[in-house]
Design an enzyme around this catalytic site. Structure first.
Site, short mmCIF file in Angstrom:
data_model
loop_
_atom_site.label_atom_id
_atom_site.label_comp_id
_atom_site.label_asym_id
_atom_site.label_seq_id
_atom_site.Cartn_x
_atom_site.Cartn_y
_atom_site.Cartn_z
N ASP A 58 -10.24 11.10 -5.45
CA ASP A 58 -11.43 11.96 -5.46
C ASP A 58 -11.17 13.19 -6.34
O ASP A 58 -11.93 14.14 -6.31
CB ASP A 58 -11.77 12.44 -4.04
N GLU A 62 0.85 -1.19 0.00
CA GLU A 62 0.00 0.00 0.00
C GLU A 62 0.89 1.24 0.00
O GLU A 62 1.65 1.48 0.94
CB GLU A 62 -0.94 0.04 1.21
N THR A 67 -11.15 5.50 3.67
CA THR A 67 -9.92 6.04 4.25
C THR A 67 -10.19 7.45 4.79
O THR A 67 -11.23 8.05 4.51
CB THR A 67 -8.78 6.11 3.22
N PHE A 124 -8.83 10.24 3.86
CA PHE A 124 -8.98 11.23 2.79
C PHE A 124 -10.28 11.02 2.02
O PHE A 124 -10.88 11.97 1.53
CB PHE A 124 -7.76 11.21 1.86
N GLU A 125 -10.70 9.76 1.92
CA GLU A 125 -11.99 9.51 1.26
C GLU A 125 -13.13 10.12 2.08
O GLU A 125 -14.06 10.72 1.52
CB GLU A 125 -12.21 8.01 1.08
N ASP A 151 10.43 6.93 0.52
CA ASP A 151 9.81 7.05 -0.80
C ASP A 151 9.43 5.66 -1.33
O ASP A 151 10.30 4.81 -1.55
CB ASP A 151 10.79 7.73 -1.75
N ASP A 198 -1.50 11.96 -3.33
CA ASP A 198 -1.48 13.42 -3.44
C ASP A 198 -1.77 13.80 -4.89
O ASP A 198 -1.11 13.30 -5.81
CB ASP A 198 -0.12 13.96 -3.02
N LYS A 208 -1.45 21.35 -9.76
CA LYS A 208 -0.86 22.31 -10.71
C LYS A 208 -0.10 21.56 -11.81
O LYS A 208 0.66 20.62 -11.52
CB LYS A 208 0.10 23.26 -9.98
C1 LIG Z 1 -3.56 12.26 0.32
S1 LIG Z 1 -2.77 11.21 1.45
C2 LIG Z 1 -3.78 9.74 1.44
C3 LIG Z 1 -3.52 8.87 2.62
C4 LIG Z 1 -4.41 7.61 2.69
N1 LIG Z 1 -4.14 6.71 1.59
C5 LIG Z 1 -5.86 7.96 2.76
O1 LIG Z 1 -6.58 7.70 1.77
O2 LIG Z 1 -6.31 8.48 3.79
C6 LIG Z 1 -1.35 10.70 0.50
C7 LIG Z 1 -0.29 10.05 1.37
O3 LIG Z 1 0.77 9.60 0.56
C8 LIG Z 1 1.99 9.83 1.23
N2 LIG Z 1 3.03 9.86 0.18
C9 LIG Z 1 3.16 10.78 -0.78
N3 LIG Z 1 4.20 10.48 -1.59
C10 LIG Z 1 4.73 9.32 -1.12
C11 LIG Z 1 5.81 8.51 -1.51
N4 LIG Z 1 6.57 8.82 -2.58
N5 LIG Z 1 6.08 7.40 -0.80
C12 LIG Z 1 5.33 7.08 0.29
N6 LIG Z 1 4.28 7.81 0.71
C13 LIG Z 1 3.99 8.92 0.02
C14 LIG Z 1 1.76 11.14 1.96
O4 LIG Z 1 2.63 11.30 3.05
C15 LIG Z 1 0.31 11.01 2.39
O5 LIG Z 1 0.18 10.45 3.67
#
Ligand SMILES: C[S@@+](CC[C@H](N)C(=O)[O-])C[C@H]1O[C@@H](n2cnc3c(N)ncnc32)[C@H](O)[C@@H]1O
Length: 234
Positions: free
Chosen positions: A178, A68, A213, A215-216, A120, A142, A146
């Site tokens: 979303d 995940e 989740t 964010f959902e 990462d 994320d 932009k």
């Molecule tokens: C918008 S949040 C969504 C979190 C979760 N999946 C949810 O739906 O609630 C995106 C997550 O991806 C993580 N993230 C972004 N780029 C990443 C990367 N390259 N490797 C690991 N995690 C990353 C961020 O820290 C953040 O917690």
């Protein structure tokens, strides 16, 4: 759910893992405690990898593995792992409080089939052997709205090719967002990958096995539509 003996000897990979010192983000005492107790045996610092990553070594045994990417607070990871004890779940996140929250859930529910990697996700995937994953979940990545930031998106052609290469034949890549514009870009990118088959021929009905989740929940509260895409490796 069975409880897990967290006092058991850490797996072999733990020797490569440095003690975790969270530097930012607010955490509850429970989260901080779970992080301190579980990280040595359940965590992987991606920057410390000095060669290929053997997923079986992270768990001490072999089982189909779900990766995940961007697990956030880890509530979906924990729920899916609890409902699916015969598969291993490896969550990757950069955000320390999210990692701590997932480890707190792992401890509270005795989830022996979860591990957490910090750093990462793409670096971790590059270090993994081809064909080692049963599924990849990318839930609400994320959106980087932009145009000049689109290159930071997880779902783009080169990353999709990388993820697909680590899936076993028949393994699934499940993305959800979303963000309507990102959803359309994801759909096009995934459809263009010759090694993937679109299971639903476009956006999928919301799968019941995907928990809501954090964010959902936010998106639903704001009245935004949710888009799921599920592809299978040929
Ligand atoms: C918008 S949040 C969504 C979190 C979760 N999946 C949810 O739906 O609630 C995106 C997550 O991806 C993580 N993230 C972004 N780029 C990443 C990367 N390259 N490797 C690991 N995690 C990353 C961020 O820290 C953040 O917690």
């Amino acid at each position: 759910m069975t409880s897990t003996d967290f006092s058991a000897a850490p797996p072999a990979h733990a020797a490569r893992i440095r003690t975790f010192h969270p530097r930012r983000g607010r955490m509850s005492d429970r989260q901080r405690g779970a992080l301190a107790r579980l990280w040595p045996a359940y965590g992987l610092e991606i920057d410390d990898l000095d060669g290929p990553c053997d997923p079986a070594a992270l768990f001490g045994r072999r089982a189909p593995l779900v990766l995940e990417i961007g697990s956030g607070m880890g509530d979906a990871t924990a729920a899916m792992a609890a409902a699916d004890p015969d598969r291993h779940y490896l969550a990757v996140e950069v955000h320390t409080p999210g990692i701590a929250n997932l480890l707190e859930l792992v401890e509270r529910h005795g989830l022996g089939n979860v591990r957490v990697a910090k750093g990462d996700a793409l670096d971790l995937v590059r270090a993994m052997p081809e064909g080692c994953l049963d599924a990849v979940h990318v839930f609400f990545p994320d959106p980087w709205p932009k145009a000049r930031h689109h290159k930071r998106r997880i779902i783009q052609p080169a990353h999709v090719a990388l993820l697909r290469s680590r899936l076993a034949p028949g393994g699934t890549l499940h993305c959800a967002t979303d963000w309507a514009e990102y959803a359309e870009a994801m759909r096009e990118t995934l459809a263009a990958d010759p090694g993937l088959v679109d299971v639903h021929g476009g956006f999928a009905p919301r799968p019941e096995h995907r928990p809501v989740t954090k964010f959902e929940r936010r998106a639903l509260t704001a009245g935004r539509e949710i888009f799921d895409l599920i592809h299978r490796r040929r």
